[in-house]
Design a protein around this motif. Structure first.
Motif, PDB file in Angstrom:
ATOM      1  N   LYS A   2       0.849  -1.195   0.000  1.00  0.00           N
ATOM      2  CA  LYS A   2       0.000   0.000   0.000  1.00  0.00           C
ATOM      3  C   LYS A   2       0.883   1.242   0.000  1.00  0.00           C
ATOM      4  CE  LYS A   2      -3.703   0.404   2.634  1.00  0.00           C
ATOM      5  NZ  LYS A   2      -4.528   0.594   3.865  1.00  0.00           N
ATOM      6  N   THR A   4       0.820   5.283   0.549  1.00  0.00           N
ATOM      7  CA  THR A   4       0.054   6.361   1.148  1.00  0.00           C
ATOM      8  C   THR A   4       0.404   7.661   0.433  1.00  0.00           C
ATOM      9  OG1 THR A   4      -0.006   5.240   3.283  1.00  0.00           O
ATOM     10  CG2 THR A   4      -0.405   7.614   3.280  1.00  0.00           C
ATOM     11  N   ARG A  23      -4.923  13.112  -6.570  1.00  0.00           N
ATOM     12  CA  ARG A  23      -4.551  11.767  -6.144  1.00  0.00           C
ATOM     13  C   ARG A  23      -4.734  10.746  -7.264  1.00  0.00           C
ATOM     14  NH1 ARG A  23      -9.158   8.901  -5.175  1.00  0.00           N
ATOM     15  NH2 ARG A  23     -11.065  10.151  -4.884  1.00  0.00           N
ATOM     16  N   GLU A  27      -2.364   7.649  -8.654  1.00  0.00           N
ATOM     17  CA  GLU A  27      -2.820   6.262  -8.762  1.00  0.00           C
ATOM     18  C   GLU A  27      -2.590   5.733 -10.170  1.00  0.00           C
ATOM     19  OE1 GLU A  27      -6.833   6.395  -7.429  1.00  0.00           O
ATOM     20  OE2 GLU A  27      -6.293   6.807  -5.338  1.00  0.00           O
ATOM     21  N   ALA A  38      -1.851  -0.883  -3.769  1.00  0.00           N
ATOM     22  CA  ALA A  38      -3.082  -0.339  -3.191  1.00  0.00           C
ATOM     23  C   ALA A  38      -2.769   1.068  -2.696  1.00  0.00           C
ATOM     24  CB  ALA A  38      -3.556  -1.220  -2.047  1.00  0.00           C
ATOM     25  N   TYR A  39      -3.822   1.871  -2.490  1.00  0.00           N
ATOM     26  CA  TYR A  39      -3.604   3.281  -2.177  1.00  0.00           C
ATOM     27  C   TYR A  39      -4.505   3.751  -1.033  1.00  0.00           C
ATOM     28  CZ  TYR A  39      -1.994   2.761  -6.973  1.00  0.00           C
ATOM     29  OH  TYR A  39      -1.380   2.302  -8.103  1.00  0.00           O
ATOM     30  N   GLU A  40      -3.986   4.712  -0.295  1.00  0.00           N
ATOM     31  CA  GLU A  40      -4.787   5.533   0.600  1.00  0.00           C
ATOM     32  C   GLU A  40      -4.272   6.954   0.480  1.00  0.00           C
ATOM     33  OE1 GLU A  40      -4.375   4.651   4.725  1.00  0.00           O
ATOM     34  OE2 GLU A  40      -2.188   4.715   4.688  1.00  0.00           O
ATOM     35  N   THR A  41      -5.147   7.926   0.668  1.00  0.00           N
ATOM     36  CA  THR A  41      -4.775   9.336   0.565  1.00  0.00           C
ATOM     37  C   THR A  41      -5.016  10.025   1.899  1.00  0.00           C
ATOM     38  OG1 THR A  41      -5.322   9.411  -1.794  1.00  0.00           O
ATOM     39  CG2 THR A  41      -5.213  11.516  -0.627  1.00  0.00           C
ATOM     40  N   VAL A  42      -4.025  10.805   2.319  1.00  0.00           N
ATOM     41  CA  VAL A  42      -4.128  11.616   3.525  1.00  0.00           C
ATOM     42  C   VAL A  42      -3.921  13.064   3.096  1.00  0.00           C
ATOM     43  CG1 VAL A  42      -3.222  12.084   5.831  1.00  0.00           C
ATOM     44  CG2 VAL A  42      -3.230   9.733   4.939  1.00  0.00           C
TER      45      VAL A  42
END
Length: 235
Positions: A2, A4, A23, A27, A38-42
């Motif tokens: 992942k 971030t 974002r 991706e 896999a991705y998450e955005t903060v």
């Protein structure tokens, strides 16, 4: 794995409806690598708290309209986060502002350049080839949009990309877990053109026209995406 995405800015409002949130550009960039990220955005620029670097597989600091010299509440926490991540060898990538804030946090000098705007597709010489870039060609053409530059890199940084306009355009750090680029491999041609045109009135017309013409130079962004994928997964 992942990744971030630490979002420090977004697509300018006049272009956001057409090109979407920032974002998604990252991706798409990372999807090109075929590594199955896999991705998450903060969104730290909007006040989201920074995560614990110990919990991250790897992260990217995005571009931003902000400068490292601005008085913004999230800049010092981000500097501390970068230093902690560097000590712990959490894999990190910086792009444009991300490149600059990493250098600033780790002991470099970042300022608004007297050379003015860098716009369009610039061509950079490959100065060094870390393991993840061992098959890189001698030149890489990648989109850019910036006024600030890393003037003096940190002692721990090795220059891997350079041009006359941007002598410290790519940095690989000696802990083996930090990498940054001034140009934007996440920009596609349509966005590069639209962003350059948006600078008209801020940048001289002749410079904007030159930037628009430069996009005829074939892009190496896919190659850079591959190097980034190797950088994150080789560990």
């Amino acid at each position: 794995m992942k990744l971030t995405i630490l979002q420090t800015g977004d697509v300018p409002l006049p272009l956001r409806e057409q090109f979407g949130p920032y974002r998604r550009m990252f991706e798409r960039l990372f999807d090109q690598t075929g590594q199955g990220f896999a991705y998450e955005t903060v969104n730290i620029a909007d006040g989201a708290p920074l995560p614990d670097p110990n919990t991250l597989d790897g992260f990217v600091i995005t571009g931003s309209a902000a400068g490292v010299y601005d008085d913004l509440p999230w800049l010092n926490p981000l500097r501390n986060f970068i230093r902690q991540s560097y000590t712990q060898r959490t894999p990190m990538l910086g792009i444009c502002f991300g490149h600059q804030i990493m250098a600033d946090a780790l002991g470099g000098d970042v300022r608004k350049s007297e050379k003015g705007w860098g716009l369009g597709r610039h061509v950079y010489g490959v100065r060094q080839r870390p393991e993840f870039m061992q098959h890189a060609p001698s030149l890489l053409a990648v989109a850019c949009s910036h006024q600030d530059q890393v003037i003096t890199p940190p002692r721990d940084a090795e220059v891997i990309l350079a041009s006359d306009f941007t002598p410290n355009a790519g940095l690989a750090y000696r802990n083996g877990a930090a990498l940054s680029f001034q140009p934007h491999p996440e920009f596609d041609d349509a966005y590069t053109l639209a962003l350059a045109e948006l600078r008209r009135g801020k940048a001289p017309d002749a410079l904007v026209d030159k930037a628009l013409a430069s996009v005829a130079t074939p892009s190496n962004s896919a190659d850079v995406a591959g190097y980034i994928g190797q950088f994150f997964t080789r560990r």
